[in-house]
Write an enzyme that holds these catalytic residues in place. Structure first.
Site, PDB file in Angstrom:
ATOM      1  N   GLU A 633       0.816  -1.269   0.049  1.00  0.00           N
ATOM      2  CA  GLU A 633       0.047  -0.035  -0.020  1.00  0.00           C
ATOM      3  C   GLU A 633       0.847   1.313   0.045  1.00  0.00           C
ATOM      4  O   GLU A 633       0.401   2.306  -0.321  1.00  0.00           O
ATOM      5  CB  GLU A 633      -0.892   0.095   1.429  1.00  0.00           C
ATOM      6  CG  GLU A 633      -1.591  -0.993   1.579  1.00  0.00           C
ATOM      7  CD  GLU A 633      -2.900  -0.508   2.650  1.00  0.00           C
ATOM      8  OE1 GLU A 633      -3.484  -1.353   2.952  1.00  0.00           O
ATOM      9  OE2 GLU A 633      -2.631   0.585   3.079  1.00  0.00           O
ATOM     10  N   HIS A 722     -12.478 -14.166   3.845  1.00  0.00           N
ATOM     11  CA  HIS A 722     -13.569 -13.076   3.663  1.00  0.00           C
ATOM     12  C   HIS A 722     -14.913 -13.364   3.302  1.00  0.00           C
ATOM     13  O   HIS A 722     -15.850 -12.670   3.483  1.00  0.00           O
ATOM     14  CB  HIS A 722     -12.869 -12.291   2.353  1.00  0.00           C
ATOM     15  CG  HIS A 722     -11.332 -11.703   2.522  1.00  0.00           C
ATOM     16  ND1 HIS A 722     -10.956 -10.753   3.445  1.00  0.00           N
ATOM     17  CD2 HIS A 722     -10.413 -12.019   1.855  1.00  0.00           C
ATOM     18  CE1 HIS A 722      -9.854 -10.569   3.411  1.00  0.00           C
ATOM     19  NE2 HIS A 722      -9.464 -11.255   2.384  1.00  0.00           N
TER      20      HIS A 722
END
Ligand code: GLN
Ligand code: ZN
Length: 787
Positions: A633, A722
């Site tokens: 990121e 997830h």
């Protein structure tokens, strides 16, 4: 007064956009109530309208002259743009007419609501239409919904939000400057669903829809429109530059009277500068916090009539500015161009900072005096504008206060810790290198650890059940004593350890029940970090985060996790992993001090974590995991800056990890899977074991490791955490079999994609039991093959 034609001779003040969430997170509460059926659409829209009205009133009261509209969003401004132009994938069932609110939310969260992990990947499984993908908005921690385009994509005006909100403001007495996401950035942020389709090729069809909106805005009275094209600070090829020329040429031709303030932000224009300056727009906004050096060149090259919006107040960080310093840079530009061709602005929209520092009554008063949130930044903007318009005297006390705060911060012993500087200066090359290369370490480690082939483990956290959260909240409010809370956590931990033993996991974790958040937990125990009460910023949709504020030199006064580890190991004979968050992740998820380079702040954190690593080793830990969820990121927007970033990021990781003996096994974990372009850096981190996310890509994402011939051990995730779905033994075994065809069997670990804290025990239990069974099956296959 000289050439100025603006009535007051005052330099205008812009904000470019403001936080949407409300002082007390009113938007989140309203959205969640709406989604759970507690309030109806009218009530939700009413709360949203009040938030907008409050934003406008606040800006007006603070002296902002170019007040934006359409900067508000119920969920995300990129999604708003997709809806505006009718880029709504077929699956959502929209054909024409205004887009219903529930279609909008289906695009945001899936038609059955969201199943979104903490880092912003949206996944919806089972019945219903999944949400659009979500990804990072440039290099911020804000996430946007990724628009989807198909071959033959048609665009049509499907939302009047921009016009409605402009009119809404007008009724309330504000003549606003509407904000639109520019067409070129919009297309570049989207994803082609059909191979071979270049989203930019759709520009010609898209522009008329924009023009329609611009025409309506203009007809409603808007004189200026702000068009955000942050792609201007990224690497663009000729096609993208041509697209910018086409788009803004088209607008100028269609609406010659409408003035466009073209905004670039999150960096300098760099090699796109000439392109930007040649566009037929009335104004250009520059990010002068990230790229102050571009001002000189722009102010010489810009044609006389071009209004320059000078983004001098940092919209990405929480520090109070040294206004006198900024004035010195602004004055010559204003003198040269005239007060009517200059605006004072934040570097980017104020979306990325918390709203009002005044709410922080519990913050250390010194630290507080060095900070500025959105409200304080607006005050800074008007002070600068007043001073630069020839009324310096009127704001003399504010300028003096700003200089005094800057000076106090520069001198403060809370910021500067000589011992930290000394330690940093004493770092030697040996300290960032393990004693032996991996090939040697692995022999000693296998000898000592005696884990089977395909060792099974998990990433660290186990379900944070409502009971765990409730207990933490009650303890936080002082309703539960330290002793009682501690006893509760130990019981949770012990039960989780017993269960892991029972199902036969090889390497255990303690479950992280004592942790609120993987960064906050460490920040709270380190010197140099401060925490806010209400300093929320939007991460995506209704998810907000409260990033720690890294204000000073970082030191670790005492061990942070050793007691928990010791307790956990004391109740099992299996190896218990030490569990830490890495320096780059702590840095990337915080508001970082701006008085030293990020690389230096990162090294300081690395030294503190290094102490924790060696303390865990001394306490007996044989395996220590250092999570670096956010390394990727942090990649800079421009390729040319990648190497420098990866250089110090990798070095920081090595600095924190390399203090242990060969026999101590260092694990790391990364929450994503795109490694192709950074695999060399991942290799250079030299962790003994890395776990990554690979289950949804069916191991395709191992490719980078395979072609790089990654030599160390890897745990490719085999359970998609997830999703609430429980993977079967067959599925997991198949993924593992695939991994064995790509990697050497002795390289492979068996683990889920990520931590389990967002899942329920009912899902986790069968999934991990299946995972262990799959590992056993593979061990059997391997033994058979050897016979
Ligand atoms: N150890 C952490 C957990 O299991 C890692 C989470 C992460 O990297 N996002 O929750
Ligand atoms: Zn993860």
């Amino acid at each position: 007064m000289n050439v100025s034609c603006s009535s007051s001779g005052m330099v205008p003040v812009s904000t470019l956009g403001t936080p949407r969430i409300g002082l007390r997170r009113e938007l989140k509460a309203a959205l969640e109530s709406y989604w759970s059926g507690k309030i109806d659409q009218a009530a939700l829209l009413d709360i949203a309208a009040r938030l907008r009205a409050a934003n406008w009133a606040r800006q007006k009261a603070l002296g902002v002259t170019n007040i934006p509209s359409n900067d508000f969003s119920l969920y995300d401004h990129v999604l708003d743009t997709a809806v505006m132009v009718g880029a709504i994938p077929e699956a959502y069932g929209w054909t024409d007419g205004p887009v219903p609110l529930d279609t909008y939310f289906a695009m945001a969260r899936g038609s059955q609501g969201d199943a979104v992990c903490e880092h912003g990947h949206a996944h919806v499984h089972g019945e219903g239409v999944p949400a659009l993908e979500m990804t990072k908005w440039f290099d911020t921690n804000y996430h946007y919904m990724v628009p989807e385009f198909v071959a033959g994509q048609r665009f049509t005006l499907a939302s009047s939000k921009a016009v409605d909100e402009y009119r809404e403001a007008k009724v309330l007495g504000y003549d606003t400057r509407p904000v639109l996401l520019g067409p070129v950035t919009f297309l570049r942020l989207g994803k082609a669903k059909d191979t071979g389709l270049d989203p930019l090729s759709l520009l010609g069809d898209l522009l008329p829809v924009y023009v329609e909106t611009l025409r309506r805005l203009s007809a409603s009275g808007a004189e200026w429109v702000q068009m955000d094209e942050p792609c201007l600070v990224t690497d663009l090829d000729d096609a993208a530059r041509a697209a910018l020329r086409e788009a803004y040429g088209f607008f100028a031709h269609a609406l010659p009277k409408l003035k466009i303030m073209l905004t670039s932000y999150f960096g300098g224009l760099g090699d796109n500068l000439d392109t930007a300056l040649a566009l037929p727009v009335a104004g250009l906004h520059l990010d002068l916090a990230r790229a102050p050096e571009q001002l000189a060149e722009v102010s010489t090259k810009a044609r006389a009539g071009l209004a320059l919006s000078l983004g001098v107040i940092d919209g990405r960080n929480v520090w109070r500015a040294d206004l006198s310093k900024l004035l010195a840079a602004l004055e010559p530009v204003v003198r040269k161009r005239g007060t009517d061709h200059v605006e004072i602005a934040p570097s980017c929209s104020l979306l990325h900072v918390p709203i009002d520092l005044a709410q922080e009554t519990a913050l250390d008063p010194d630290v507080k005096s060095w900070l500025a949130f959105a409200v304080q930044k607006m005050e800074e903007l008007t002070t600068l504008a007043t001073a630069v318009s020839g009324h310096r005297q009127a704001v003399a006390d504010k300028l003096a206060a700003s200089s005094a705060a800057a000076e106090a911060r520069r001198m403060s012993l809370k910021v500067h810790n000589p011992a930290v500087a000394e330690r940093l200066a004493a770092v030697t090359p040996e300290m960032v290198r393990r004693a032996s290369p991996f090939a040697e370490r692995v022999r000693v480690q296998r000898e000592r650890l005696r884990v089977p082939t395909f060792p099974t483990t998990t990433i660290g956290s186990f379900p944070q059940t409502p009971e765990v959260r409730k207990a933490r909240a009650a303890h936080g409010r002082g309703e539960v004593s330290d002793a009682a809370y501690d006893a509760f956590l130990r019981e949770e931990t012990a039960a989780t350890i017993r269960w892991q033993e029972e199902i036969g996991l090889d390497v255990l974790v303690h479950g992280e029940f004592e942790r609120n958040d993987m960064v906050q937990y460490f920040g709270e125990q380190l010197e140099g970090f401060a925490f806010t009460r209400h300093g929320w910023v939007q991460s995506y949709g209704s998810r907000y985060v409260r990033p720690p504020v890294l204000f000073g030199d970082v030191a670790r006064p005492q061990p942070m996790t050793v007691e928990w580890w010791r307790y956990a190991q004391s109740i099992t004979r299996r190896p218990m992993k030490g569990m830490l968050t890495g320096p780059v992740t702590i840095l990337n998820w915080s508001f970082v001090r701006d008085d030293v380079p990020r690389s230096l702040a990162c090294r300081q954190i690395a030294l503190a974590i290094r102490d924790e690593v060696t303390d865990l080793e001394a306490a007996g830990a044989m395996m220590i995991q250092i999570d670096e969820a956010a390394i990727r990121e942090g990649l800079p927007l421009r390729r040319a800056d990648w190497d420098a970033y990866l250089g110090w990021a990798v070095e920081s990781f090595r600095l924190c990890a390399a203090g242990v003996r060969d026999a101590t096994q260092i694990h790391t974990h990364m929450c994503y899977s795109e490694f192709n372009d950074i695999i060399a850096a991942i290799g250079a981190m030299d962790a003994d074991v890395i776990s990554i996310e690979t289950s949804r890509s069916k191991m395709e994402l191992l490719d980078a490791f395979v072609s790089y011939r990654y030599p160390n051990e890897i745990g490719p995730g085999v359970y998609d955490i997830h999703s609430p779905r429980v993977p079967t033994v067959d599925e997991i075994a198949e993924l593992l079999a695939k991994a064995t065809r790509l990697l050497a069997p002795e390289q492979i670990w068996v683990n889920p994609d990520c931590g389990l804290k967002t899942r329920k025990w009912e899902e986790v239990r069968p999934a991990l039991i299946n995972m262990v069974a799959a590992a056993n099956r593979l061990r059997g296959d391997l033994a058979q093959a050897a016979e």
